[in-house]
Design an enzyme around this catalytic site. Structure first.
Site, PDB file in Angstrom:
ATOM      1  N   LYS A  13       0.827  -1.211   0.000  1.00  0.00           N
ATOM      2  CA  LYS A  13       0.000   0.000   0.000  1.00  0.00           C
ATOM      3  C   LYS A  13       0.859   1.257   0.000  1.00  0.00           C
ATOM      4  CE  LYS A  13      -2.199  -1.166   3.831  1.00  0.00           C
ATOM      5  NZ  LYS A  13      -1.818  -2.555   4.136  1.00  0.00           N
ATOM      6  N   ARG A  88      -9.590   0.409   8.865  1.00  0.00           N
ATOM      7  CA  ARG A  88      -9.199  -0.970   9.105  1.00  0.00           C
ATOM      8  C   ARG A  88     -10.247  -1.735   9.891  1.00  0.00           C
ATOM      9  NH1 ARG A  88      -3.268  -0.343   8.672  1.00  0.00           N
ATOM     10  NH2 ARG A  88      -2.231  -2.260   9.223  1.00  0.00           N
ATOM     11  N   ARG A 127      11.550  -6.934   4.959  1.00  0.00           N
ATOM     12  CA  ARG A 127      11.475  -5.470   4.881  1.00  0.00           C
ATOM     13  C   ARG A 127      12.457  -4.789   5.835  1.00  0.00           C
ATOM     14  NH1 ARG A 127       5.741  -2.633   5.105  1.00  0.00           N
ATOM     15  NH2 ARG A 127       5.566  -3.610   7.146  1.00  0.00           N
ATOM     16  N   ARG A 160      11.348  -3.088  11.218  1.00  0.00           N
ATOM     17  CA  ARG A 160      10.278  -2.565  12.067  1.00  0.00           C
ATOM     18  C   ARG A 160       9.990  -3.586  13.160  1.00  0.00           C
ATOM     19  NH1 ARG A 160       5.337  -0.664   8.327  1.00  0.00           N
ATOM     20  NH2 ARG A 160       4.213  -1.920   9.817  1.00  0.00           N
ATOM     21  N   ARG A 171      -0.564  -9.917  12.879  1.00  0.00           N
ATOM     22  CA  ARG A 171      -1.120  -8.848  12.031  1.00  0.00           C
ATOM     23  C   ARG A 171      -2.001  -9.430  10.936  1.00  0.00           C
ATOM     24  NH1 ARG A 171       4.175  -6.362  10.286  1.00  0.00           N
ATOM     25  NH2 ARG A 171       3.015  -5.038   8.865  1.00  0.00           N
TER      26      ARG A 171
HETATM   27  P1  ADP Z   1       0.860  -2.734   7.712  1.00  0.00           P
HETATM   28  O1  ADP Z   1      -0.270  -2.385   6.783  1.00  0.00           O
HETATM   29  O2  ADP Z   1       2.046  -3.267   6.992  1.00  0.00           O
HETATM   30  O3  ADP Z   1       0.442  -3.573   8.881  1.00  0.00           O
HETATM   31  P2  ADP Z   1       0.874  -0.026   8.826  1.00  0.00           P
HETATM   32  O4  ADP Z   1       2.055   0.845   8.807  1.00  0.00           O
HETATM   33  O5  ADP Z   1      -0.312   0.359   8.020  1.00  0.00           O
HETATM   34  O6  ADP Z   1       1.440  -1.442   8.383  1.00  0.00           O
HETATM   35  O7  ADP Z   1       0.381  -0.230  10.333  1.00  0.00           O
HETATM   36  C1  ADP Z   1       1.253  -0.555  11.386  1.00  0.00           C
HETATM   37  C2  ADP Z   1       0.493  -0.678  12.705  1.00  0.00           C
HETATM   38  O8  ADP Z   1      -0.093   0.586  13.049  1.00  0.00           O
HETATM   39  C3  ADP Z   1      -0.684  -1.637  12.699  1.00  0.00           C
HETATM   40  O9  ADP Z   1      -0.288  -2.974  12.935  1.00  0.00           O
HETATM   41  C4  ADP Z   1      -1.541  -1.071  13.829  1.00  0.00           C
HETATM   42  O10 ADP Z   1      -1.041  -1.409  15.098  1.00  0.00           O
HETATM   43  C5  ADP Z   1      -1.369   0.412  13.653  1.00  0.00           C
HETATM   44  N1  ADP Z   1      -2.406   0.985  12.749  1.00  0.00           N
HETATM   45  C6  ADP Z   1      -2.186   1.564  11.530  1.00  0.00           C
HETATM   46  N2  ADP Z   1      -3.344   1.961  10.981  1.00  0.00           N
HETATM   47  C7  ADP Z   1      -4.327   1.626  11.865  1.00  0.00           C
HETATM   48  C8  ADP Z   1      -5.726   1.767  11.862  1.00  0.00           C
HETATM   49  N3  ADP Z   1      -6.393   2.327  10.837  1.00  0.00           N
HETATM   50  N4  ADP Z   1      -6.407   1.301  12.938  1.00  0.00           N
HETATM   51  C9  ADP Z   1      -5.784   0.737  13.983  1.00  0.00           C
HETATM   52  N5  ADP Z   1      -4.465   0.566  14.046  1.00  0.00           N
HETATM   53  C10 ADP Z   1      -3.726   1.012  12.996  1.00  0.00           C
END
Ligand code: ADP
Ligand code: ZN
Length: 218
Positions: A13, A88, A127, A160, A171
Protein backbone atom coordinates in the site's frame (compact mmCIF):
# COMPACT_ATOMS: atom_id res chain seq x y z
CA UNK A 1 -9.72 12.25 -6.12
CA UNK A 2 -10.44 10.50 -2.84
CA UNK A 3 -9.30 6.94 -2.65
CA UNK A 4 -8.57 4.21 -0.17
CA UNK A 5 -5.69 1.83 -0.74
CA UNK A 6 -6.72 -1.41 0.78
CA UNK A 7 -4.88 -4.69 1.27
CA UNK A 8 -3.20 -7.02 3.69
CA UNK A 9 -0.15 -5.94 5.65
CA UNK A 10 2.75 -6.20 3.21
CA UNK A 11 0.59 -5.84 0.10
CA UNK A 12 2.52 -2.71 -0.86
CA UNK A 13 0.00 0.00 0.00
CA UNK A 14 2.70 2.46 1.00
CA UNK A 15 4.70 1.90 -2.18
CA UNK A 16 1.72 2.38 -4.50
CA UNK A 17 0.52 5.34 -2.43
CA UNK A 18 3.84 7.12 -3.04
CA UNK A 19 3.38 6.66 -6.81
CA UNK A 20 -0.15 8.03 -6.68
CA UNK A 21 1.04 11.06 -4.73
CA UNK A 22 3.40 11.86 -7.61
CA UNK A 23 0.81 11.23 -10.30
CA UNK A 24 -2.15 13.05 -8.82
CA UNK A 25 -0.51 15.61 -6.54
CA UNK A 26 -2.68 14.72 -3.57
CA UNK A 27 -1.36 13.71 -0.16
CA UNK A 28 -0.97 10.21 1.22
CA UNK A 29 -2.60 9.78 4.59
CA UNK A 30 -1.05 6.76 6.25
CA UNK A 31 -2.22 6.00 9.77
CA UNK A 32 0.74 3.63 10.21
CA UNK A 33 3.18 6.45 9.36
CA UNK A 34 1.32 8.93 11.54
CA UNK A 35 1.32 6.54 14.47
CA UNK A 36 5.02 5.71 14.04
CA UNK A 37 5.78 9.45 13.96
CA UNK A 38 3.80 9.91 17.17
CA UNK A 39 5.75 7.09 18.83
CA UNK A 40 9.05 8.61 17.70
CA UNK A 41 8.07 12.05 18.98
CA UNK A 42 6.86 10.59 22.25
CA UNK A 43 3.44 12.28 22.15
CA UNK A 44 0.57 11.00 24.29
CA UNK A 45 -0.96 9.34 21.23
CA UNK A 46 2.39 7.68 20.61
CA UNK A 47 2.64 6.33 24.16
CA UNK A 48 -0.87 4.99 23.94
CA UNK A 49 -0.38 3.39 20.49
CA UNK A 50 3.05 1.88 20.99
CA UNK A 51 2.05 -1.27 22.88
CA UNK A 52 -0.67 -2.20 20.41
CA UNK A 53 1.63 -1.69 17.45
CA UNK A 54 4.43 -3.75 18.95
CA UNK A 55 2.06 -6.68 19.34
CA UNK A 56 0.57 -6.28 15.87
CA UNK A 57 -2.81 -5.35 17.35
CA UNK A 58 -4.96 -2.51 16.09
CA UNK A 59 -4.74 0.79 17.90
CA UNK A 60 -8.21 1.62 19.32
CA UNK A 61 -10.63 3.13 16.82
CA UNK A 62 -11.14 6.41 18.68
CA UNK A 63 -7.43 7.22 18.51
CA UNK A 64 -6.94 6.62 14.80
CA UNK A 65 -10.27 8.17 13.88
CA UNK A 66 -9.24 11.39 15.59
CA UNK A 67 -5.89 11.42 13.79
CA UNK A 68 -7.52 10.91 10.39
CA UNK A 69 -10.31 13.43 10.98
CA UNK A 70 -7.81 16.14 11.82
CA UNK A 71 -5.61 15.26 8.86
CA UNK A 72 -8.36 15.07 6.22
CA UNK A 73 -9.62 18.51 7.13
CA UNK A 74 -6.28 20.15 6.49
CA UNK A 75 -6.01 22.40 3.47
CA UNK A 76 -3.70 20.17 1.42
CA UNK A 77 -6.30 17.39 1.43
CA UNK A 78 -9.10 19.60 0.13
CA UNK A 79 -8.75 18.34 -3.44
CA UNK A 80 -8.28 14.73 -2.49
CA UNK A 81 -6.19 12.19 -0.66
CA UNK A 82 -4.95 8.64 -0.67
CA UNK A 83 -5.81 6.80 2.50
CA UNK A 84 -3.29 4.10 3.28
CA UNK A 85 -3.99 1.78 6.19
CA UNK A 86 -7.27 3.42 7.13
CA UNK A 87 -10.05 2.38 7.58
CA UNK A 88 -9.20 -0.97 9.10
CA UNK A 89 -12.43 -1.73 10.95
CA UNK A 90 -16.11 -1.25 10.18
CA UNK A 91 -16.49 1.49 12.84
CA UNK A 92 -13.55 3.35 11.24
CA UNK A 93 -15.22 3.08 7.83
CA UNK A 94 -18.52 4.32 9.25
CA UNK A 95 -16.82 7.30 10.85
CA UNK A 96 -15.09 8.14 7.55
CA UNK A 97 -18.42 8.01 5.73
CA UNK A 98 -19.95 10.40 8.22
CA UNK A 99 -17.04 12.81 8.08
CA UNK A 100 -16.97 12.93 4.28
CA UNK A 101 -20.71 13.38 4.19
CA UNK A 102 -20.40 16.32 6.58
CA UNK A 103 -17.72 17.81 4.32
CA UNK A 104 -19.93 17.26 1.24
CA UNK A 105 -17.33 14.92 -0.19
CA UNK A 106 -17.32 11.30 -1.16
CA UNK A 107 -14.94 8.49 -1.93
CA UNK A 108 -14.15 7.76 -5.57
CA UNK A 109 -12.71 4.30 -5.21
CA UNK A 110 -11.37 1.66 -2.86
CA UNK A 111 -8.47 -0.08 -4.50
CA UNK A 112 -7.81 -3.55 -3.19
CA UNK A 113 -4.27 -4.66 -3.80
CA UNK A 114 -4.28 -8.41 -4.36
CA UNK A 115 -1.19 -10.46 -3.78
CA UNK A 116 -0.32 -14.03 -2.71
CA UNK A 117 0.29 -15.02 0.89
CA UNK A 118 3.78 -16.17 -0.09
CA UNK A 119 4.74 -12.76 -1.47
CA UNK A 120 3.33 -11.07 1.61
CA UNK A 121 5.47 -13.16 3.92
CA UNK A 122 8.65 -12.53 1.90
CA UNK A 123 7.92 -8.81 1.86
CA UNK A 124 7.26 -8.48 5.56
CA UNK A 125 10.06 -10.68 6.86
CA UNK A 126 12.60 -9.08 4.51
CA UNK A 127 11.47 -5.47 4.88
CA UNK A 128 13.96 -2.92 6.17
CA UNK A 129 13.17 0.74 6.65
CA UNK A 130 15.29 3.85 6.85
CA UNK A 131 15.37 5.37 10.33
CA UNK A 132 15.60 8.83 8.80
CA UNK A 133 13.53 9.15 5.61
CA UNK A 134 11.26 6.10 5.84
CA UNK A 135 12.34 4.61 2.49
CA UNK A 136 11.75 0.85 2.41
CA UNK A 137 13.95 -1.96 1.11
CA UNK A 138 13.85 -5.72 1.10
CA UNK A 139 16.79 -7.98 1.88
CA UNK A 140 15.52 -10.53 -0.66
CA UNK A 141 14.01 -8.48 -3.46
CA UNK A 142 14.98 -4.81 -3.18
CA UNK A 143 18.41 -4.58 -1.58
CA UNK A 144 20.06 -1.25 -0.88
CA UNK A 145 23.37 -0.71 -2.67
CA UNK A 146 25.22 -0.95 0.62
CA UNK A 147 23.91 -3.40 3.20
CA UNK A 148 22.06 -1.75 6.07
CA UNK A 149 22.36 1.76 4.62
CA UNK A 150 19.70 3.89 2.90
CA UNK A 151 20.49 4.68 -0.77
CA UNK A 152 18.58 7.95 -0.54
CA UNK A 153 19.97 9.54 2.60
CA UNK A 154 22.76 7.35 3.97
CA UNK A 155 21.12 6.61 7.32
CA UNK A 156 20.78 3.23 8.98
CA UNK A 157 18.15 0.67 7.94
CA UNK A 158 16.27 -1.28 10.60
CA UNK A 159 13.59 -3.94 10.82
CA UNK A 160 10.28 -2.57 12.07
CA UNK A 161 9.52 -4.06 15.51
CA UNK A 162 6.21 -5.39 14.14
CA UNK A 163 7.96 -7.16 11.24
CA UNK A 164 9.24 -9.91 13.54
CA UNK A 165 7.80 -13.31 12.52
CA UNK A 166 5.43 -13.82 15.50
CA UNK A 167 4.00 -10.34 15.14
CA UNK A 168 3.56 -10.72 11.40
CA UNK A 169 1.32 -13.75 11.93
CA UNK A 170 -0.74 -11.80 14.43
CA UNK A 171 -1.12 -8.85 12.03
CA UNK A 172 -2.36 -11.17 9.30
CA UNK A 173 -4.87 -12.75 11.69
CA UNK A 174 -6.08 -9.32 12.81
CA UNK A 175 -6.51 -8.35 9.15
CA UNK A 176 -8.70 -11.40 8.49
CA UNK A 177 -10.83 -10.81 11.54
CA UNK A 178 -11.25 -7.02 11.69
CA UNK A 179 -10.31 -5.61 8.31
CA UNK A 180 -11.43 -8.16 5.70
CA UNK A 181 -15.13 -7.41 6.41
CA UNK A 182 -14.55 -4.04 4.77
CA UNK A 183 -14.20 -5.76 1.38
CA UNK A 184 -17.89 -6.53 1.43
CA UNK A 185 -18.70 -3.15 2.97
CA UNK A 186 -17.17 -1.25 0.03
CA UNK A 187 -18.19 -3.78 -2.61
CA UNK A 188 -21.83 -3.18 -1.66
CA UNK A 189 -21.30 0.54 -2.16
CA UNK A 190 -19.92 -0.17 -5.64
CA UNK A 191 -16.53 1.34 -4.78
CA UNK A 192 -14.31 -1.73 -4.65
CA UNK A 193 -11.77 -2.25 -7.42
CA UNK A 194 -9.57 -5.33 -7.19
CA UNK A 195 -6.13 -4.99 -8.70
CA UNK A 196 -3.90 -8.01 -9.26
CA UNK A 197 -0.47 -6.93 -8.06
CA UNK A 198 1.50 -10.16 -8.27
CA UNK A 199 4.39 -10.14 -10.71
CA UNK A 200 6.70 -7.41 -12.05
CA UNK A 201 6.32 -4.13 -10.20
CA UNK A 202 6.04 -1.87 -13.25
CA UNK A 203 3.19 -3.97 -14.62
CA UNK A 204 1.37 -4.04 -11.30
CA UNK A 205 1.73 -0.27 -11.04
CA UNK A 206 0.32 0.05 -14.56
CA UNK A 207 -2.75 -1.89 -13.46
CA UNK A 208 -3.14 0.32 -10.40
CA UNK A 209 -3.08 3.44 -12.59
CA UNK A 210 -5.44 1.85 -15.12
CA UNK A 211 -7.95 1.02 -12.39
CA UNK A 212 -8.02 4.67 -11.36
CA UNK A 213 -8.15 6.11 -14.86
CA UNK A 214 -11.91 5.68 -14.97
CA UNK A 215 -12.52 7.39 -11.66
CA UNK A 216 -9.88 10.11 -11.84
CA UNK A 217 -11.34 13.56 -11.38
CA UNK A 218 -8.19 15.48 -10.61
P1 ADP B 1 0.86 -2.73 7.71
O1 ADP B 1 -0.27 -2.38 6.78
O2 ADP B 1 2.05 -3.27 6.99
O3 ADP B 1 0.44 -3.57 8.88
P2 ADP B 1 0.87 -0.03 8.83
O4 ADP B 1 2.05 0.84 8.81
O5 ADP B 1 -0.31 0.36 8.02
O6 ADP B 1 1.44 -1.44 8.38
O7 ADP B 1 0.38 -0.23 10.33
C1 ADP B 1 1.25 -0.56 11.39
C2 ADP B 1 0.49 -0.68 12.71
O8 ADP B 1 -0.09 0.59 13.05
C3 ADP B 1 -0.68 -1.64 12.70
O9 ADP B 1 -0.29 -2.97 12.93
C4 ADP B 1 -1.54 -1.07 13.83
O10 ADP B 1 -1.04 -1.41 15.10
C5 ADP B 1 -1.37 0.41 13.65
N1 ADP B 1 -2.41 0.98 12.75
C6 ADP B 1 -2.19 1.56 11.53
N2 ADP B 1 -3.34 1.96 10.98
C7 ADP B 1 -4.33 1.63 11.87
C8 ADP B 1 -5.73 1.77 11.86
N3 ADP B 1 -6.39 2.33 10.84
N4 ADP B 1 -6.41 1.30 12.94
C9 ADP B 1 -5.78 0.74 13.98
N5 ADP B 1 -4.47 0.57 14.05
C10 ADP B 1 -3.73 1.01 13.00
ZN1 ZN C 1 16.79 7.26 4.11
Amino acid sequence: MRIILFGEPGAGKGTYAAELVKRYGIPQISTGDMLRAAVKEGTSVGHHAQEYMKRGELVPDATVIELVHDRIQRQDAAKGFILDGFPRTVPQADSLDKLLHKMHNELDAVLKIEISKETILTRLTGRRVCTNCGATYNVATMKPQKEGICDKCGHELIQRPDDKPETILNRLAVYQKDTAPLIDFYDKKGLLKRVQCEGPYAEALGRVFAALEKVAKV
